[in-house]
Design an enzyme around this catalytic site. Sequence first.
Site, short mmCIF file in Angstrom:
data_model
loop_
_atom_site.label_atom_id
_atom_site.label_comp_id
_atom_site.label_asym_id
_atom_site.label_seq_id
_atom_site.Cartn_x
_atom_site.Cartn_y
_atom_site.Cartn_z
N ALA A 160 21.87 -89.97 30.77
CA ALA A 160 23.33 -89.83 30.80
C ALA A 160 24.01 -90.80 29.84
O ALA A 160 25.16 -90.60 29.47
CB ALA A 160 23.84 -90.05 32.22
N LYS A 161 23.31 -91.85 29.45
CA LYS A 161 23.84 -92.85 28.51
C LYS A 161 25.23 -93.32 28.91
O LYS A 161 26.14 -93.36 28.09
CB LYS A 161 23.79 -92.32 27.08
#
Lengths: 275, 275
Positions: free
Chosen positions: B95-96
């Site tokens: 998801a960073k």
Amino acid sequence: MTTQELVDQIQKKKSFLCIGLDTDLDKIPSHLINEEDPIFSFNKAIIDATHHLCVAYKPNVAFYEAYGIEGWKSLERTIKYLNDNYPEQFTIADAKRGDIGNTSTRYAKAFFENLNFDALTIAPYMGRDSVEPFLSFENKHTILLALTSNAGAFDFQTKKVEGTELYKEVLKISKSYKGADNLMYVVGATKAEYLTKIREIVPTSFLLVPGVGAQGGSLEAVCKYGISSNIGLLINSSRGILYASSGKDFAEAAQEKALQLQSKMQEELEKRNLL
Amino acid sequence: MTTQELVDQIQKKKSFLCIGLDTDLDKIPSHLINEEDPIFSFNKAIIDATHHLCVAYKPNVAFYEAYGIEGWKSLERTIKYLNDNYPEQFTIADAKRGDIGNTSTRYAKAFFENLNFDALTIAPYMGRDSVEPFLSFENKHTILLALTSNAGAFDFQTKKVEGTELYKEVLKISKSYKGADNLMYVVGATKAEYLTKIREIVPTSFLLVPGVGAQGGSLEAVCKYGISSNIGLLINSSRGILYASSGKDFAEAAQEKALQLQSKMQEELEKRNLL
């Protein structure tokens, strides 16, 4: 929305206030909890009470994601309500995304096309090809993190990279990205003294400034060092407005807080002949 | 899942393969499109065909977000299917994310508690207080971007910050974060020659390595420079496995590709007596 349309709205409303919709079920008034979609009901009431005092709304996507599918439904309802009823509002998805090219394109489609936000916040760490996919959308805006308002900003952002601080390097390098006209930047109000240096690099770019109020930044200082010939500022307030009252008068209390900020912004604009 | 449990799984399966579930409606076999939830149907078939050959699955959250609420439902079904049927798999939400403290806590709850992922990828730009909220979850892992596999990595990550490259600074500074035992790092396989330097700073930390295959990185080089005494590698492959065939035999074709990678990994482990 074009940047000029945003400037026009600021001049019309004498406000460059952005209201952060960091809506938290643990903090909204208890009488809303039994509504079908308490988060949307809260947002709708806040928006209806404040839309004439601000030019932008910024849902913080994490607060919606935290509630899973129900949270995403609340986010979709909120952006749809804004686009249907207040299309003059500049809408920002505060999502701080950023990934390799084909993934960035996915995020861009999700926020710019499907949800129809005007802008999206993006982290710069992965560089050019993680940012450019967002910049290719016409009249959509990518708000790159430059200098954030939190303590951790000093871990990397203010460190010197080949002689110049990392946040300045982000500003400089991003100006060469394809579609850079669609760039804006996040600059925390808690670091207002840095704004002079930032304006040397990006004289007229819009800056989204969080951290006024709850995080201790000063509106006057941000205007003194950050305002540009096209105004170029969106100052965000979230908790200070949303949770001004926990009672049934929460929307009125939010309006009162928004009005206080709008009045100060009007003063700052008037004394610089920017209206 | 504890790190030791992950190492045990690697030794049992003779594989440190992570399969990236970057599931794209435009690429999945056409016969699945009329299913109720084509993305989940595709993922389920891939998982059932490959679970014995890999130790981790990594849905790329952007691909799900791009489809709005329907996409989130597919993501929820996928992680639930994994947790119910293959609890031995290490699950990574790619998801960073990364934001200020109270927002990071929201993201952590969304991915670690509600969705029950074992790990989450995080961008380091906002520093300590944007990362530590994730590190406080017991037996949950935060995979910090260090050196990514894309071209834009050279914009900032490899620039020198006060004498040392930014990605090294990220490794060094993050080691002092509270809960640093729960840190892993993203290091692109396209930059295998950097792994020697990385291992000097984080000798045994797990590295999640994307970019083998489609992006051109070499499995042998990654092992040569990156393998540690506790193995310490998860090598990701997404497109090369998922879209090995666009026909009805897609799951078998994916299995075949996964088997090829697993066999090479087994060789690498055996020649170093790591099994």
